[in-house]
Design an enzyme around this catalytic site. Structure first.
Site, PDB file in Angstrom:
ATOM      1  N   GLN A   1       9.602   0.647   1.912  1.00 30.68           N
ATOM      2  CA  GLN A   1       8.857  -0.581   1.650  1.00 30.68           C
ATOM      3  C   GLN A   1       8.207  -0.539   0.269  1.00 30.68           C
ATOM      4  O   GLN A   1       7.549  -1.500  -0.130  1.00 30.68           O
ATOM      5  CB  GLN A   1       7.770  -0.768   2.718  1.00 30.68           C
ATOM      6  N   ASN A   2       8.374   0.560  -0.448  1.00 31.66           N
ATOM      7  CA  ASN A   2       7.686   0.758  -1.716  1.00 31.66           C
ATOM      8  C   ASN A   2       8.498   0.203  -2.881  1.00 31.66           C
ATOM      9  O   ASN A   2       9.731   0.225  -2.861  1.00 31.66           O
ATOM     10  CB  ASN A   2       7.397   2.243  -1.922  1.00 31.66           C
TER      11      ASN A   2
ATOM     12  N   ASP B   1       7.881   1.323  -6.088  1.00 31.56           N
ATOM     13  CA  ASP B   1       7.526   2.196  -7.212  1.00 31.56           C
ATOM     14  C   ASP B   1       8.679   3.020  -7.760  1.00 31.56           C
ATOM     15  O   ASP B   1       8.526   3.706  -8.778  1.00 31.56           O
ATOM     16  CB  ASP B   1       6.380   3.121  -6.819  1.00 31.56           C
TER      17      ASP B   1
ATOM     18  N   HIS C   1      11.374  -4.245  -0.119  1.00 31.60           N
ATOM     19  CA  HIS C   1      10.451  -5.117  -0.839  1.00 31.60           C
ATOM     20  C   HIS C   1      10.743  -5.160  -2.333  1.00 31.60           C
ATOM     21  O   HIS C   1       9.906  -5.590  -3.124  1.00 31.60           O
ATOM     22  CB  HIS C   1       9.011  -4.682  -0.581  1.00 31.60           C
TER      23      HIS C   1
ATOM     24  N   GLY D   1       4.270   7.468   6.675  1.00 29.94           N
ATOM     25  CA  GLY D   1       3.271   6.819   5.822  1.00 29.94           C
ATOM     26  C   GLY D   1       3.295   5.308   5.863  1.00 29.94           C
ATOM     27  O   GLY D   1       3.031   4.672   4.847  1.00 29.94           O
ATOM     28  N   THR D   2       3.574   4.730   7.019  1.00 28.65           N
ATOM     29  CA  THR D   2       3.626   3.275   7.117  1.00 28.65           C
ATOM     30  C   THR D   2       2.628   2.772   8.143  1.00 28.65           C
ATOM     31  O   THR D   2       2.447   3.379   9.205  1.00 28.65           O
ATOM     32  CB  THR D   2       5.041   2.784   7.483  1.00 28.65           C
ATOM     33  N   SER D   3       1.980   1.654   7.820  1.00 20.30           N
ATOM     34  CA  SER D   3       0.993   1.060   8.716  1.00 20.30           C
ATOM     35  C   SER D   3       1.643   0.353   9.897  1.00 20.30           C
ATOM     36  O   SER D   3       0.963   0.008  10.868  1.00 20.30           O
ATOM     37  CB  SER D   3       0.127   0.051   7.951  1.00 20.30           C
TER      38      SER D   3
ATOM     39  N   PRO E   1      -1.414  10.124   9.168  1.00 21.85           N
ATOM     40  CA  PRO E   1      -2.693  10.559   9.741  1.00 21.85           C
ATOM     41  C   PRO E   1      -3.347   9.517  10.635  1.00 21.85           C
ATOM     42  O   PRO E   1      -4.203   9.868  11.462  1.00 21.85           O
ATOM     43  CB  PRO E   1      -3.555  10.851   8.509  1.00 21.85           C
TER      44      PRO E   1
ATOM     45  N   ALA F   1       2.165  12.860   4.612  1.00 18.12           N
ATOM     46  CA  ALA F   1       3.577  13.129   4.335  1.00 18.12           C
ATOM     47  C   ALA F   1       3.760  14.305   3.390  1.00 18.12           C
ATOM     48  O   ALA F   1       4.661  15.137   3.583  1.00 18.12           O
ATOM     49  CB  ALA F   1       4.224  11.878   3.743  1.00 18.12           C
TER      50      ALA F   1
END
Length: 280
Positions: free
Chosen positions: A110-111, A113, A128, A220-222, A247, A260
Site C-alpha cells: 500500500q506504500n 515510497d 496505491h 505493518g498494516t492498519s 504491534p 516488522a
C-alpha cells in the site's frame, strides 16, 4: 493466537509456514516504512491527525487547500515528501527481498515510497501507486519518472518559497517538477487518493495472487484502508494461512505483536540457519 517475538515459538511457527508454502504473499502497509523515517497516516500522531483527510486525502480537497491555504498545502507536502526523499530501505525491506530468494513470495504494498523496489524486491504490486511516476490527466499516461534527489529538490524549493510567505504562485513554481497545470492537462505523481480506483493492473494481479496463495502475511498494516484490506478476507476465504506482523493490528490466526524491522530479520535468520543445518 497472539504471541510476542520475544519468544522463539511464533517465529518457528512462521518459519515452518514459509518453508511449507508453495505460493505466498507479503502484504505491506505503512508500518514497514516507519524504521526508514516515514510517518504513518493513521496513528494517533500520524499525518491525518495533523492534516484532516477531507482537505488533504483527495484531489478536490488538495486543490482547494492549495488555492485557499497555500502555506498549509506546502506544510503538508513537506511533511509527506521530505521523509520519502531521504529514505533508505530498512531491515524489514531487506528481509522481505531475501525471503523472496528462498520462497516464492509476491509483495503487495500500500506504500508509495518505492523502498521495497530499492531493496531489489521482485513482483511488487503497488496498490496505491508510486510517488516516482508522473502521469498526465486525463489520459493517465506516464510521462516521466523522478528520482529521490529530484523530490528532495522539490522540498528545497518549497522551503525557499516560504520566504515569499508560501504564496500560491511560489508554491506551484516549486512543485513544477512533479505537479503542473497547463493547457494540456494536469501532471502529478501517480498516487491513489481517497475516491480513486486502485492502480491497475496491480490491483487485479494482487487479487489473482491472493486467491492462489497458501500463505498471506500482513505486515505493518492498519487493515482499515479499503478495498486494499479486503485482500485479507480474500486470502482467508481462499484457504490460505493468514499471519499478522504488527504491534497493534492483528486478527484471527498467528499474530506476532512486534515491529516488522524486528520480526522479519529474525525470521530470515532462523530460516537461513535451519537451511544450513539441513545441508550439513
Amino acid at each position: 493466537m497472539t504471541l510476542s517475538v520475544s519468544s522463539p515459538e511464533p517465529l518457528r511457527q512462521l518459519a515452518d509456514l514459509v518453508s511449507r508454502s508453495k505460493r505466498g504473499v507479503i502484504f505491506t502497509g505503512a508500518g514497514v516504512g516507519t524504521a526508514s523515517g516515514i510517518s504513518t497516516f493513521r496513528d494517533m500522531d500520524g499525518l491525518w491527525a495533523r492534516f484532516p483527510p477531507e482537505d488533504f486525502a483527495n484531489w478536490a480537497g488538495l486543490l482547494r487547500t492549495a488555492t485557499l491555504q497555500p502555506a498549509r498545502f506546502a506544510e503538508f507536502l513537506i511533511s509527506v515528501l521530505e521523509p520519502i526523499a531521504t529514505a533508505q530501505p530498512n531491515p524489514a525491506h531487506l528481509a522481505i527481498t531475501e525471503l523472496q530468494s528462498i520462497a516464492k513470495m509476491t509483495v503487495i504494498t500500500q506504500n508509495i515510497d518505492g523502498l521495497q523496489q530499492d531493496a531489489s524486491a521482485i513482483d511488487v504490486y503497488e496498490l496505491h501507486g508510486t510517488l516516482f511516476e508522473i502521469v498526465q490527466t486525463p489520459s493517465g499516461e506516464v510521462i516521466r519518472h523522478v528520482t529521490r534527489s529530484e523530490v528532495a529538490e522539490v522540498v528545497d524549493g518549497l522551503r525557499q518559497s516560504q520566504k515569499q510567505l508560501w504564496s500560491f504562485p511560489s508554491v506551484m513554481r516549486a512543485l513544477k517538477p512533479i505537479f503542473e497545470v497547463s493547457s494540456e492537462g494536469v501532471t502529478h505523481p501517480n498516487v491513489v487518493l481517497f475516491g480513486d480506483q486502485l492502480r491497475e493492473p496491480d490491483w487485479s494481479l494482487a487479487i489473482e495472487s491472493t486467491e492462489s496463495c497458501d500463505l498471506f502475511i500482513a505486515v505493518g498494516t492498519s487493515q482499515t484502508v479499503r478495498p486494499a484490506s479486503d485482500l485479507i478476507s480474500i486470502a482467508r476465504e481462499s484457504g490460505a494461512e493468514v499471519v499478522y506482523i504488527d504491534p497493534e493490528c492483528g486478527g484471527r490466526g498467528l499474530w506476532i505483536r512486534d515491529h516488522a524491522e524486528c520480526v522479519l530479520p529474525e525470521l530470515l535468520q532462523l530460516m537461513t540457519n535451519h537451511g544450513n543445518s539441513e545441508e550439513e
